[in-house]
Design an enzyme around this catalytic site. Structure first.
Site, PDB file in Angstrom:
ATOM      1  N   ASN A   1      -2.914  10.099  -1.703  1.00 61.70           N
ATOM      2  CA  ASN A   1      -3.876  10.987  -2.379  1.00 61.70           C
ATOM      3  C   ASN A   1      -5.310  10.477  -2.198  1.00 61.70           C
ATOM      4  O   ASN A   1      -6.215  10.909  -2.900  1.00 61.70           O
ATOM      5  CB  ASN A   1      -3.537  11.093  -3.872  1.00 61.70           C
ATOM      6  CG  ASN A   1      -3.546   9.738  -4.552  1.00 61.70           C
ATOM      7  OD1 ASN A   1      -3.760   8.711  -3.895  1.00 61.70           O
ATOM      8  ND2 ASN A   1      -3.330   9.717  -5.853  1.00 61.70           N
TER       9      ASN A   1
ATOM     10  N   HIS B   1      -6.201   7.451  -2.830  1.00 60.36           N
ATOM     11  CA  HIS B   1      -6.562   6.385  -3.779  1.00 60.36           C
ATOM     12  C   HIS B   1      -6.812   5.060  -3.055  1.00 60.36           C
ATOM     13  O   HIS B   1      -6.287   4.786  -1.986  1.00 60.36           O
ATOM     14  CB  HIS B   1      -5.548   6.258  -4.922  1.00 60.36           C
ATOM     15  CG  HIS B   1      -4.303   5.507  -4.623  1.00 60.36           C
ATOM     16  ND1 HIS B   1      -3.324   5.295  -5.561  1.00 60.36           N
ATOM     17  CD2 HIS B   1      -3.837   4.911  -3.488  1.00 60.36           C
ATOM     18  CE1 HIS B   1      -2.348   4.590  -5.026  1.00 60.36           C
ATOM     19  NE2 HIS B   1      -2.620   4.360  -3.770  1.00 60.36           N
TER      20      HIS B   1
ATOM     21  N   ASP C   1      -5.415  -4.988  -7.658  1.00 58.15           N
ATOM     22  CA  ASP C   1      -4.903  -4.162  -8.759  1.00 58.15           C
ATOM     23  C   ASP C   1      -3.537  -4.645  -9.224  1.00 58.15           C
ATOM     24  O   ASP C   1      -2.942  -5.529  -8.618  1.00 58.15           O
ATOM     25  CB  ASP C   1      -4.834  -2.687  -8.328  1.00 58.15           C
ATOM     26  CG  ASP C   1      -4.052  -2.486  -7.025  1.00 58.15           C
ATOM     27  OD1 ASP C   1      -3.474  -3.458  -6.505  1.00 58.15           O
ATOM     28  OD2 ASP C   1      -4.039  -1.348  -6.528  1.00 58.15           O
TER      29      ASP C   1
ATOM     30  N   GLU D   1      -8.086   6.476  -8.663  1.00 54.25           N
ATOM     31  CA  GLU D   1      -7.380   7.722  -8.386  1.00 54.25           C
ATOM     32  C   GLU D   1      -8.377   8.871  -8.186  1.00 54.25           C
ATOM     33  O   GLU D   1      -9.582   8.696  -8.453  1.00 54.25           O
ATOM     34  CB  GLU D   1      -6.454   8.032  -9.576  1.00 54.25           C
ATOM     35  CG  GLU D   1      -5.392   6.962  -9.821  1.00 54.25           C
ATOM     36  CD  GLU D   1      -4.232   7.023  -8.848  1.00 54.25           C
ATOM     37  OE1 GLU D   1      -4.450   7.170  -7.620  1.00 54.25           O
ATOM     38  OE2 GLU D   1      -3.089   6.921  -9.298  1.00 54.25           O
TER      39      GLU D   1
HETATM   40  P1  PGA Z   1      -0.276   2.666  -1.645  1.00 51.86           P
HETATM   41  O1  PGA Z   1      -1.447   2.058  -0.799  1.00 51.86           O
HETATM   42  O2  PGA Z   1       0.992   2.306  -0.965  1.00 51.86           O
HETATM   43  O3  PGA Z   1      -0.428   2.007  -2.954  1.00 51.86           O
HETATM   44  O4  PGA Z   1      -0.491   4.149  -1.731  1.00 51.86           O
HETATM   45  C1  PGA Z   1      -1.802   2.582   0.397  1.00 51.86           C
HETATM   46  C2  PGA Z   1      -1.034   1.942   1.496  1.00 51.86           C
HETATM   47  O5  PGA Z   1      -1.180   0.734   1.678  1.00 51.86           O
HETATM   48  O6  PGA Z   1      -0.276   2.649   2.187  1.00 51.86           O
END
Ligand code: PGA
Length: 242
Positions: free
Chosen positions: A136, A138, A67, A143
């Site tokens: 959350n 994700h 992403d 999301e």
């Molecule tokens: P994030 O990804 O930091 O984008 O929420 C999850 C993580 O690796 O803790």
């Protein structure tokens, strides 16, 4: 779903790195997708160490970015590409010809989404996805309520994601949209390694496990994958019951 609980976050990362290096050794030229979040960072360090000891050749496979924040260039500190480059690609010496990167400052997000998707298709799909569970739930920028899109997607970022994003940036950076491989496409991966570590992830891990296929919890949509391993340290695993 296989659930493995280890004592420490380091042990969890070590388990993930060992599985990934075995996978690479068994399937050179496969396509891997590594999340650029905080959770997998230690996995990258251990993989690089395994390469130094000649246990794995990290340049024998291809990588596709999971992403990117829309509006951030690849050189912006805190962009997903920059996190991957600083912590993995550059240190591991992966040639750029082996990496498909997102362009967060693309003129046409639609073309960018299609470009990354076509790369995945040209490689016959993702072979192994290493994913971290966000606060959350994700996965990448899939999301809550994004569902299981099959291609690549542009997503309005959830308030939690916008707030959590601050940990990646040295200066205040407003992020509103993300570009991501869709959860449906990730679910087509041959193998998924899903990780969570730390007590702050205990509630979302509990929801992920106890509420399968809940559209408000993206990570829960992956749990019925036929080849998924959920790797947790004991803190992240401290609230759910099997
Ligand atoms: P994030 O990804 O930091 O984008 O929420 C999850 C993580 O690796 O803790």
């Amino acid at each position: 779903m296989e659930i493995i609980i280890t004592d420490t976050a380091y042990d969890t990362a070590n388990d993930a790195a060992s599985r990934i290096s075995t996978f690479i050794n068994n399937k050179p030229n496969s396509l891997l997708c590594f999340a650029a979040g905080e959770t997998p960072l230690c996995v990258f360090t251990i993989l690089i160490d395994l390469q130094k000891k000649n246990h794995v050749d990290l340049s024998s496979v291809y990588y596709v970015g999971l992403d990117e924040w829309e509006g951030l260039s690849q050189d912006t500190k805190g962009s997903c590409y920059q996190v991957m480059s600083d912590n993995f690609y550059t240190v591991a010496g992966i040639p750029s010809s082996r990496i498909k990167r997102w362009n967060g400052i693309c003129v046409s997000p639609e073309d960018e989404l299609n470009d990354v998707y076509q790369y995945i298709i040209a490689h016959g799909g993702i072979d192994l996805a290493l994913l971290g569970i966000g606060m959350n739930g994700h996965i990448g920028f899939n999301e809550p309520f994004t569902g299981l899109p099959k291609k690549c997607i542009r997503v309005k970022l959830d308030k939690t994601t916008q707030s959590v994003s601050k940990k990646y940036f040295d200066i205040p950076t407003k992020v509103s949209y993300g570009l991501s491989i869709g959860a449906g496409e990730l679910k087509n991966s041959q193998k998924i390694i899903l990780m969570a570590t730390g007590i702050h992830k205990a509630d979302i891990v509990k929801s992920t496990i106890e509420l399968p296929n809940d559209i408000s919890i993206p990570s829960s949509l992956l749990t019925d994958h036929q080849n998924i391993s959920l790797l947790l340290d004991k803190d992240a695993a401290s609230k759910f019951s099997l």
